[in-house]
Design an enzyme around this catalytic site. Sequence first.
Site, PDB file in Angstrom:
ATOM      1  N   PHE A   8     -55.153  16.927  12.350  1.00 38.01           N
ATOM      2  CA  PHE A   8     -55.664  18.284  12.785  1.00 38.01           C
ATOM      3  C   PHE A   8     -57.080  18.433  12.117  1.00 38.01           C
ATOM      4  O   PHE A   8     -57.552  17.847  11.205  1.00 38.01           O
ATOM      5  CB  PHE A   8     -54.851  19.443  12.062  1.00 38.01           C
ATOM      6  CG  PHE A   8     -53.636  19.962  12.931  1.00 38.01           C
ATOM      7  CD1 PHE A   8     -52.528  18.910  12.963  1.00 38.01           C
ATOM      8  CD2 PHE A   8     -53.751  21.114  13.389  1.00 38.01           C
ATOM      9  CE1 PHE A   8     -51.623  19.387  13.815  1.00 38.01           C
ATOM     10  CE2 PHE A   8     -52.546  21.556  14.331  1.00 38.01           C
ATOM     11  CZ  PHE A   8     -51.402  20.692  14.608  1.00 38.01           C
ATOM     12  N   ASP A  15     -58.603  17.707  -0.703  1.00 37.61           N
ATOM     13  CA  ASP A  15     -59.396  16.183  -1.030  1.00 37.61           C
ATOM     14  C   ASP A  15     -59.270  15.821  -2.324  1.00 37.61           C
ATOM     15  O   ASP A  15     -59.601  14.547  -2.650  1.00 37.61           O
ATOM     16  CB  ASP A  15     -60.685  16.591  -0.382  1.00 37.61           C
ATOM     17  CG  ASP A  15     -60.648  16.828   1.160  1.00 37.61           C
ATOM     18  OD1 ASP A  15     -59.596  16.372   1.893  1.00 37.61           O
ATOM     19  OD2 ASP A  15     -61.305  17.628   1.637  1.00 37.61           O
ATOM     20  N   ILE A  42     -54.150  10.519   3.438  1.00 39.63           N
ATOM     21  CA  ILE A  42     -52.784  10.276   4.021  1.00 39.63           C
ATOM     22  C   ILE A  42     -52.915   9.761   5.374  1.00 39.63           C
ATOM     23  O   ILE A  42     -52.523   8.451   5.624  1.00 39.63           O
ATOM     24  CB  ILE A  42     -51.816  11.568   3.970  1.00 39.63           C
ATOM     25  CG1 ILE A  42     -51.770  11.741   2.355  1.00 39.63           C
ATOM     26  CG2 ILE A  42     -50.601  10.903   4.407  1.00 39.63           C
ATOM     27  CD1 ILE A  42     -51.139  13.208   2.349  1.00 39.63           C
ATOM     28  N   ASN A  48     -55.052  25.511  -1.322  1.00 39.99           N
ATOM     29  CA  ASN A  48     -55.764  26.390  -0.096  1.00 39.99           C
ATOM     30  C   ASN A  48     -54.714  27.198   0.642  1.00 39.99           C
ATOM     31  O   ASN A  48     -53.431  27.627   0.288  1.00 39.99           O
ATOM     32  CB  ASN A  48     -56.172  25.348   0.411  1.00 39.99           C
ATOM     33  CG  ASN A  48     -55.145  24.483   1.245  1.00 39.99           C
ATOM     34  OD1 ASN A  48     -54.261  24.768   1.894  1.00 39.99           O
ATOM     35  ND2 ASN A  48     -55.155  23.139   0.767  1.00 39.99           N
TER      36      ASN A  48
HETATM   37  O1  C5P Z   1     -60.659  15.258   6.372  1.00 39.55           O
HETATM   38  P1  C5P Z   1     -60.202  16.485   6.829  1.00 39.55           P
HETATM   39  O2  C5P Z   1     -59.332  16.873   5.780  1.00 39.55           O
HETATM   40  O3  C5P Z   1     -60.970  17.344   7.410  1.00 39.55           O
HETATM   41  O4  C5P Z   1     -58.999  15.747   7.840  1.00 39.55           O
HETATM   42  C1  C5P Z   1     -57.801  16.518   8.349  1.00 39.55           C
HETATM   43  C2  C5P Z   1     -56.996  15.673   8.942  1.00 39.55           C
HETATM   44  O5  C5P Z   1     -56.622  14.583   7.830  1.00 39.55           O
HETATM   45  C3  C5P Z   1     -55.591  16.710   8.905  1.00 39.55           C
HETATM   46  O6  C5P Z   1     -54.764  16.058  10.096  1.00 39.55           O
HETATM   47  C4  C5P Z   1     -54.848  16.252   7.458  1.00 39.55           C
HETATM   48  O7  C5P Z   1     -53.743  16.249   7.421  1.00 39.55           O
HETATM   49  C5  C5P Z   1     -55.415  14.731   7.243  1.00 39.55           C
HETATM   50  N1  C5P Z   1     -55.708  14.631   5.929  1.00 39.55           N
HETATM   51  C6  C5P Z   1     -54.805  13.753   5.287  1.00 39.55           C
HETATM   52  N2  C5P Z   1     -55.072  13.240   3.927  1.00 39.55           N
HETATM   53  C7  C5P Z   1     -56.235  13.842   3.242  1.00 39.55           C
HETATM   54  C8  C5P Z   1     -56.959  14.712   3.725  1.00 39.55           C
HETATM   55  C9  C5P Z   1     -56.518  15.222   5.238  1.00 39.55           C
HETATM   56  O8  C5P Z   1     -53.649  13.207   5.718  1.00 39.55           O
HETATM   57  N3  C5P Z   1     -56.292  13.550   1.802  1.00 39.55           N
END
Ligand code: C5P
Length: 409
Positions: free
Chosen positions: A329, A281, A311, A211
Amino acid sequence: MALQDCNIVLGVSGGIAAYKSADLCRQLKKNGAKVRVVMTQGACAFIQPLTFQALSGEPVSTALLDEDAEAGMGHIELAKWADLILIAPASANCIARIANGFADDLLTTLVLATEAQIAIAPAMNQVMWANPITQKNLQNLIESYEQRLQIVGPASGEQACGDVGFGRMMEPSDIVAAISQESTPRECKYRVVITAGPTREAIDPVRYISNHSSGKMGYALAEAFHAVGADVCLISGPVNLSCSSGIERIDVTSAEQMYEQAMRQARTGLDVFIGSAAVADYRPIDVSEQKMKKTDFGDNIQVELTQNPDIIANVSAMREISQSLIVGFAAETNDVIQYAKSKLKRKSLDVVIANDVSNQEIGFNSDNNEVTLVTVDGEELLPLTSKASLAQELVTRLSEKLNQKRKSK
Ligand code: C5P
């Protein structure tokens, strides 16, 4: 610090950013401060004392042993007069000299002789900033001046020499905003772990899914926490940025690698975890060992994806860090606050920093950002500013929130 009627010695050292200090001087005056400008010899090579004299309405001091200046306000008097000594730009040389107690020109002597607050706005080439010697000098300053010292910036971006990275002086308006903040923590001993940048999910040895995340916000946060003495670990996806040598940087490529490193850090203990990374994702289920050939497929190709571990949700679920502040975030293109609130709940976060990435001005690659802090108690807008300035503001807000959380337990 309230700037109205505040006595500020504006120290200008030798760097190309000295031209911006003319505007800084004007803005300090506009905010009601009384400003006396002290220039080093190096600064005089970049900008004329007359410029500062006209803007401050006061004589400008350039030398320690100047009879006329000493007959007006001598250097000890000036050191006592000041409520704040603000050095902008603070060159690598200037930082090294004040960190080592030099008193061989007026500015270094004032710093040594004053009991006032000291603020420095570093400005130098990014390699000079990242050099361990510069970082040791800063650490020395933080340890020596403790609560009396505020480090403002630097910012990242394109430099006068053509390099891109951390080392640019913060914009005058950001410096004014930073020194006006009442409660900027001058020192914080937290362990802060930050994920930053994008992840890359391999399809084959040469292709990946990723991305547009630049990592700028996460890196700015790492620098801002580092500047107040926090122990910072930055788990970084592939980005084009450098960071201070005092920051522990762990480079990763994929979401799974980022997950492994984040869990390892969480197990060893941390005070604040910030997930600023744009983690992919999904990842391809099968990664081809050889480069995939167009000739092996028809017009269409299907790549089956599986979900990556979340994570931050896994970190926040760990018992070991129930006393820690977990900050996520939410970069969204629509219904920003609504999605942020649902993330707060779903991932058990303490704070979600929400921003609208459909707005080009504050989107992925921009140097600026405007965010809303979302907590269970409500929402708060932090208006448009540079990512460096916002990061400093966030250090203050997040430190407060961590203290609140620990008090309420
Ligand atoms: O679910 P989404 O990607 O919108 O959520 C964003 C937040 O979750 C951010 O803080 C991002 O760093 C974290 N995140 C994560 N691991 C993932 C997806 C998102 O830590 N696989």
